[in-house]
Design an enzyme around this catalytic site. Structure first.
Site, mmCIF file in Angstrom:
data_model
loop_
_atom_site.group_PDB
_atom_site.id
_atom_site.type_symbol
_atom_site.label_atom_id
_atom_site.label_comp_id
_atom_site.label_asym_id
_atom_site.label_seq_id
_atom_site.Cartn_x
_atom_site.Cartn_y
_atom_site.Cartn_z
ATOM 1 N N ALA A 31 50.471 40.503 45.041
ATOM 2 C CA ALA A 31 51.920 40.449 44.906
ATOM 3 C C ALA A 31 52.522 41.754 45.408
ATOM 4 O O ALA A 31 51.873 42.805 45.387
ATOM 5 C CB ALA A 31 52.309 40.214 43.451
ATOM 6 N N GLU A 67 44.598 34.513 43.342
ATOM 7 C CA GLU A 67 45.084 33.413 42.506
ATOM 8 C C GLU A 67 45.599 32.262 43.366
ATOM 9 O O GLU A 67 45.420 31.085 43.022
ATOM 10 C CB GLU A 67 46.177 33.919 41.567
ATOM 11 C CG GLU A 67 45.643 34.833 40.477
ATOM 12 C CD GLU A 67 46.739 35.443 39.632
ATOM 13 O OE1 GLU A 67 46.661 35.314 38.396
ATOM 14 O OE2 GLU A 67 47.671 36.054 40.194
ATOM 15 N N GLU A 123 44.778 43.967 38.989
ATOM 16 C CA GLU A 123 45.962 44.130 38.140
ATOM 17 C C GLU A 123 45.753 45.130 37.011
ATOM 18 O O GLU A 123 46.684 45.849 36.630
ATOM 19 C CB GLU A 123 46.375 42.772 37.549
ATOM 20 C CG GLU A 123 46.978 41.797 38.547
ATOM 21 C CD GLU A 123 45.941 40.896 39.209
ATOM 22 O OE1 GLU A 123 46.330 39.861 39.761
ATOM 23 O OE2 GLU A 123 44.732 41.232 39.161
ATOM 24 N N GLY A 175 47.388 38.338 43.161
ATOM 25 C CA GLY A 175 48.075 37.075 43.397
ATOM 26 C C GLY A 175 47.545 36.336 44.603
ATOM 27 O O GLY A 175 47.594 35.102 44.651
#
Length: 255
Positions: free
Chosen positions: A62, A108, A128, A105
């Site tokens: 992200a 993911e 993260e 992300g």
């Protein structure tokens, strides 16, 4: 300027992330665009397989600049979970074609796909924890189901970045291929899948997804027992079995 591009070759489509200046990092605007495109493609009866691809880098996570100053309420709005869930429920098989980095992300996003093909130098992980947070796009839910709870905890608790061979060893990806062959191999796989009946593919995928939500093998098998007979009302079932008996290739019409 949009960051999502779609190309289609027959019944297989390639959805590409095009933000090279940021290593294909996922911004809120990019994910909104992805969400809209997934909705459009899901409504198309012409698509039998979908490839997600990021040239050079699948997605390096992200965009930290987008979320650094978020309050809890803003973080909830920023979350990519609804879009990744839309991808996870996409009606036909999905393939993540992974090059370069697939982190946070980005990983993911790949885990929301049904299948994953990684280039030999691809790097994957959940960094993260190094930012004082944890995965927030389905990583804590999907990774344990693929690699087991203990290995998923190790990846998430340490923020480790692993290689493609290691990802293959633990079951995080389905295949590794030489760099430069990721997209062609994904297209080859998508083409193989697309040769079959869309009705059968959709029913098989939904049966697997629904069965996975049940606590026991017997209750999951009951879902299959309910869905399997419905395919005998389709023209494709008649054609497939007739072709087998006549020793020829079937011609499916998705009916």
């Amino acid at each position: 300027m949009g960051h999502i591009k779609v190309t289609q070759s027959g019944p297989a489509a390639v959805l590409s992330i095009d933000r090279p200046e940021a290593l294909n990092a996922l911004s809120r605007a990019l994910v909104d665009e992805l969400d809209e495109m997934l909705e459009q493609l899901a409504a198309s009866n012409e698509i039998k397989a979908l490839i997600l691809y990021g040239p050079r880098n699948f997605a390096a996570g992200a965009d930290i600049r987008d979320m650094a100053g978020c309050t809890p309420e803003q973080a909830s709005t920023f979350s990519f979970t609804p879009t990744f869930n839309r991808l996870g429920e996409f009606p036909v098989p999905t393939i993540a074609a992974m090059e370069g980095y697939a982190l946070g992300g980005g990983l993911e996003l790949a885990l929301a796909c049904d299948l994953r093909i990684a280039g030999e130098s691809c790097k994957m992980g959940f960094p993260e924890i190094t930012l004082g947070i944890m995965p927030g796009g389905g990583g804590t839910a999907r990774a344990p189901r693929l690699v087991g709870t203990a290995k998923a905890m190790e990846l998430i608790f340490t923020g480790s970045v692993i290689s493609a061979p290691e990802a293959l060893r633990i079951g995080l990806v389905n295949q590794t291929v030489p760099d430069g062959e990721v997209l062609p191999q994904a297209q080859k796989l998508a083409g193989r899948i697309s040769a079959f009946s869309r009705t059968a593919l959709e029913t098989a995928k939904q049966t697997i997804l629904e069965g996975a939500r049940h606590p026991s093998v017997l209750s999951a098998a009951a879902v299959e027992y309910r869905n399997w007979p419905s395919l005998f009302a389709t023209q494709d079932q008649k054609e497939g079995m007739r072709a087998f008996l006549e020793k020829r290739k079937p011609v499916f019409t998705d009916r």
